[in-house]
Design a protein around this motif. Structure first.
Motif, mmCIF file in Angstrom:
data_model
loop_
_atom_site.group_PDB
_atom_site.id
_atom_site.type_symbol
_atom_site.label_atom_id
_atom_site.label_comp_id
_atom_site.label_asym_id
_atom_site.label_seq_id
_atom_site.Cartn_x
_atom_site.Cartn_y
_atom_site.Cartn_z
ATOM 1 N N UNK A 79 0.830 -1.209 0.000
ATOM 2 C CA UNK A 79 0.000 0.000 0.000
ATOM 3 C C UNK A 79 0.863 1.256 0.000
ATOM 4 N N UNK A 80 1.937 1.232 0.810
ATOM 5 C CA UNK A 80 2.843 2.378 0.851
ATOM 6 C C UNK A 80 3.493 2.612 -0.508
ATOM 7 N N UNK A 81 3.884 1.523 -1.165
ATOM 8 C CA UNK A 81 4.504 1.633 -2.482
ATOM 9 C C UNK A 81 3.526 2.214 -3.492
ATOM 10 N N UNK A 82 2.278 1.724 -3.464
ATOM 11 C CA UNK A 82 1.268 2.230 -4.399
ATOM 12 C C UNK A 82 0.996 3.717 -4.163
ATOM 13 N N UNK A 83 0.888 4.098 -2.877
ATOM 14 C CA UNK A 83 0.642 5.509 -2.560
ATOM 15 C C UNK A 83 1.816 6.379 -2.993
ATOM 16 N N UNK A 84 3.034 5.862 -2.778
ATOM 17 C CA UNK A 84 4.229 6.615 -3.148
ATOM 18 C C UNK A 84 4.286 6.827 -4.656
#
Length: 310
Positions: A79-84
């Motif tokens: 999720x963090x990667x997608x948001x980033x």
């Protein structure tokens, strides 16, 4: 491989990936002949074949072996990667759109007879190019720190010297904004990488310059917390930060006002870089503020090598 949610006894749940395999009871043919009429020797072993294959081989399914992996952390990272990626795409697209529009007007020839507008478009193109360069450099810097490639070179540093160097680097910007930079080091020395601490100070001073009204002061101060740790402060008299934003401003691409990146020219990564650098030193960073009266950014650093800490 299947995805599922498992439940704990306390009622909480967690996501998992699991694989289920039948547990097969197999009777040795030789033992069956020798020990006819007596209990046959049994072997319990998991098999990867299908139930029909197990049946043809003479085995009987007596249970199931389930192997599972808790995927909570991996999903959070995803999720963090997608948001980033989503945020970076937005931050890149915004200046690129302005840059493309400005260059389109210039190359189209419609501004040939309007030198002032022509110059304005060139300034827009240059400003957005600079913003893209800063953004890429900041992303690379965060990646270097996060991957451990940015090694620290520790030495005993004078806070007074660090303050003087940081103030000198930011003096031009402060003068244009009609601000004064003052400092009081109180003779504090820290055990740190001077270049990294200087980078942190210049980021914090640069932020203070952006949000401080003309005629005010930016004050740098250091003090000893105890024999092992010192605190450094960067204080301004700007617009302040709402209480609910004091933690989030250190996140990547997060700013108090979404329009700040356009009007102030920031990348939204400066404070995230500061936090990464301070964390590398084993310190902590935080902000205190009163809306309308100013903010103070605090961070701590060790005052002696780790092997000498009590």
């Amino acid at each position: 491989m299947a995805n599922e949610v498992f439940w704990r006894k306390d009622g909480t749940s967690f996501p998992v990936e699991y694989v289920a395999r039948p547990q097969i009871e197999i009777q040795s043919e030789i033992e069956a002949e020798i020990q006819s009429g007596s209990p046959a020797g049994l072997q319990l072993q998991p098999q990867s074949g299908s139930p029909s294959e197990d049946a043809r081989s003479g085995g009987k399914a007596v249970g199931v072996v389930v192997a599972f992996t808790d995927t909570t952390e991996r999903r959070a990272l995803d999720r963090m990667k997608d948001e980033f990626i989503s945020t970076v795409s937005h931050e890149l697209r915004t200046p690129l759109t302005s840059l493309r529009a400005a260059l389109g007007l210039i190359t189209g020839g419609s501004l040939a007879a309007r030198p002032e507008k022509f110059r304005q478009m060139l300034d827009i193109a240059t400003g957005n190019t600079d913003r893209l360069v800063r953004l890429v450099n900041d992303i690379l810097e965060l990646e270097r720190i996060g991957s451990g490639k940015a090694e620290l070179h520790y030495t005993m540093c004078s806070a007074d010297d660090l303050f003087r160097r940081a103030a000198g680097l930011q003096q031009t910007g402060a003068s244009k904004a009609q601000l004064r930079i003052t400092f009081n080091s109180q003779g504090v020395n820290v055990w740190a990488d001077p270049d990294r601490v200087l980078q942190t100070l210049t980021n914090l001073i640069s932020n203070a310059i952006k949000f401080s009204p003309p005629g005010t002061e930016i004050h740098l101060r250091s003090r000893r917390i105890d024999a092992n740790e010192a605190e450094i402060q960067v204080r301004d008299q700007g617009r302040g930060i709402p209480e609910d934003k004091l933690e989030r401003i250190f996140e990547r691409f997060h700013q108090v006002d979404a329009s700040d990146s356009r009007t102030m020219g920031g990348t939204g990564l400066g404070l995230a870089i500061c936090r990464s650098i301070v964390n590398q030193h084993g310190g902590r960073i935080w902000a205190t503020s009163t809306v309308g009266k100013g903010s103070i950014f605090h961070f701590t650093l060790p005052t002696r090598p780790a092997s000498n800490l009590l």
